[in-house]
Design an enzyme around this catalytic site. Structure first.
Site, PDB file in Angstrom:
ATOM      1  N   HIS A 156      -6.904  28.926 -26.584  1.00 34.09           N
ATOM      2  CA  HIS A 156      -5.456  28.982 -26.807  1.00 34.09           C
ATOM      3  C   HIS A 156      -4.912  30.364 -26.433  1.00 34.09           C
ATOM      4  O   HIS A 156      -4.879  31.283 -27.241  1.00 34.09           O
ATOM      5  CB  HIS A 156      -5.157  28.663 -28.278  1.00 34.09           C
ATOM      6  N   HIS A 210      -1.643  31.963 -24.008  1.00 40.64           N
ATOM      7  CA  HIS A 210      -0.483  31.728 -23.127  1.00 40.64           C
ATOM      8  C   HIS A 210      -0.425  32.789 -22.032  1.00 40.64           C
ATOM      9  O   HIS A 210      -0.456  33.989 -22.331  1.00 40.64           O
ATOM     10  CB  HIS A 210       0.817  31.798 -23.930  1.00 40.64           C
ATOM     11  N   ASP A 238       2.130  33.690 -20.074  1.00 41.30           N
ATOM     12  CA  ASP A 238       3.308  34.580 -20.079  1.00 41.30           C
ATOM     13  C   ASP A 238       3.326  35.534 -21.279  1.00 41.30           C
ATOM     14  O   ASP A 238       3.996  36.556 -21.231  1.00 41.30           O
ATOM     15  CB  ASP A 238       4.645  33.807 -19.970  1.00 41.30           C
ATOM     16  N   GLY A 265       7.104  25.304 -28.839  1.00 41.17           N
ATOM     17  CA  GLY A 265       8.520  25.453 -29.176  1.00 41.17           C
ATOM     18  C   GLY A 265       8.767  25.339 -30.672  1.00 41.17           C
ATOM     19  O   GLY A 265       7.821  25.377 -31.458  1.00 41.17           O
ATOM     20  N   HIS A 297       0.828  22.112 -30.549  1.00 37.99           N
ATOM     21  CA  HIS A 297       1.098  23.186 -31.516  1.00 37.99           C
ATOM     22  C   HIS A 297       1.666  22.487 -32.752  1.00 37.99           C
ATOM     23  O   HIS A 297       2.749  21.883 -32.675  1.00 37.99           O
ATOM     24  CB  HIS A 297       2.190  24.119 -31.000  1.00 37.99           C
ATOM     25  N   GLU A 332       2.268  25.304 -37.653  1.00 36.99           N
ATOM     26  CA  GLU A 332       2.363  26.772 -37.524  1.00 36.99           C
ATOM     27  C   GLU A 332       3.615  27.175 -38.317  1.00 36.99           C
ATOM     28  O   GLU A 332       3.515  27.537 -39.480  1.00 36.99           O
ATOM     29  CB  GLU A 332       2.481  27.168 -36.044  1.00 36.99           C
ATOM     30  N   ASP A 362      -3.693  33.594 -28.713  1.00 36.50           N
ATOM     31  CA  ASP A 362      -2.333  33.071 -28.531  1.00 36.50           C
ATOM     32  C   ASP A 362      -1.638  33.862 -27.425  1.00 36.50           C
ATOM     33  O   ASP A 362      -1.420  33.340 -26.334  1.00 36.50           O
ATOM     34  CB  ASP A 362      -1.529  33.119 -29.837  1.00 36.50           C
TER      35      ASP A 362
HETATM   36 ZN   LIG Z   1       0.507  29.107 -28.803  1.00 32.33          ZN
END
Ligand SMILES: [Zn+2]
Length: 318
Positions: free
Chosen positions: A13, A15, A17, A158, A185, A188, A265
């Protein structure tokens, strides 16, 4: 050298960006590294919405094929540097269409960046809760096109608070019809109900899922169905999911028998590495090398890999 940097690791996991190399961004923007870091790194905990807004700076920089390729290559390089032996890198392809790139060009550029590195890695394409169903479906369609060509699955990211998981039943029915595997996701910023919905839809893994700790039944379901959580410790602190490390349920989740994997993350946004996460887990919860190896084996077991590929990677932890 930091403790655990030599340990072999798997990351499921991360990302793209949220994990841009500040050095690379400094070259692209011709701004000094300090200025770049100010825009890229979240220095103190923010609520999830404000944290997610920090993504925009990175996303706006990644609107050309060359930059997408370079960003992916640099991330793989960073991962290799700390002995990651396999990674599943995710990103939201639609966010990179602002200057006219097509989804095909975007996905191909990132895949090119990965394959020009020495890291064994696959891509997960993120859909967004805030987007129209048709746009999200186009992500499933492009994932289907590149399955077995470097793309492994789709994901849903999101705002869970504003768009709870139960709103996305039709989207995941479509993913199943298209035979595109998915992770979600869930649990969270949302609740354990989001995790239950994600499991019922057929998610192979749960991104974060820490709110499972609030409900005994959800924890039992995760165990019975052997669905792992992709835990991202520092990220949960930076988004104020927990006020401090001591409150984080990672130890309790593992001790209850739930499968847990450790992840960053967002390496740059949350200013961390997998090595840093291992050090924090050791410091605050007493996790040992043996336990990290076990978690890496769990990650391999639940990765989007063939049995043969899994066998090969598991040799690293025997
Ligand atoms: Zn994430």
């Amino acid at each position: 050298m930091k403790k655990y940097s030599n340990l072999k690791k798997v990351e499921l996991h991360c990302h793209l960006d949220g994990s841009l190399s500040p050095t690379k961004v400094s070259k692209w923007t011709r701004k000094d590294i300090k200025t770049v870091e100010k825009s890229l790194i979240v220095k103190k905990p923010l609520d999830l919405q404000a944290y997610l807004e920090h993504f925009n700076y990175a996303i706006n920089l990644l609107q050309t094929k060359t930059r997408l390729k370079e960003a992916a290559f640099e991330l793989c390089k960073d991962m290799l540097h700390e002995n990651v032996i396999y990674a599943e890198i995710r990103f939201d392809p639609v966010a990179h269409t602002k200057k006219g790139l097509t989804l095909k060009e975007i996905v191909e550029s990132v895949l090119e960046g990965i394959s020009s590195s020495n890291l064994k890695a696959k891509l997960i394409l993120c859909m967004k809760r805030e987007r129209d169903t048709e746009v999200n479906k186009s992500v499933i369609d492009i994932a289907k096109k590149y399955l077995k060509k470097g793309v492994a699955a789709v994901d849903l990211a999101g705002s869970e608070e504003n768009y709870p998981t139960n709103l996305f039943k039709d989207l995941f029915t479509y993913a199943k019809e298209q035979e595109v595997p998915f992770v979600i996701h869930a649990g969270e910023a949302g609740t354990f109900k989001d995790i239950e919905d994600a499991i019922n839809f057929g998610a192979k893994r749960i991104g974060h899922g820490v709110k499972a700790i609030k409900d005994f039944r959800t924890m039992e379901t995760l165990k019975q169905k052997d669905i792992p959580l992709e835990v991202c410790l520092t990220s949960n602190i930076m988004t104020k999911t927990y006020d401090n490390f001591k409150e984080h349920p990672v130890r309790r989740l593992i001790d209850s028998g739930i499968s847990v994997t450790i992840n960053t993350d967002n390496r740059t946004l949350s200013y961390t590495t997998l090595t840093d996460e291992y050090n924090l887990l050791n410091k605050h919860f007493g996790f040992s090398t043996k336990e990290f190896n076990e978690m890496n084996k769990i990650a391999i077991k639940h990765a989007f890999l063939t049995d043969r590929e899994k066998e090969e990677l598991l040799k690293n932890f025997s």
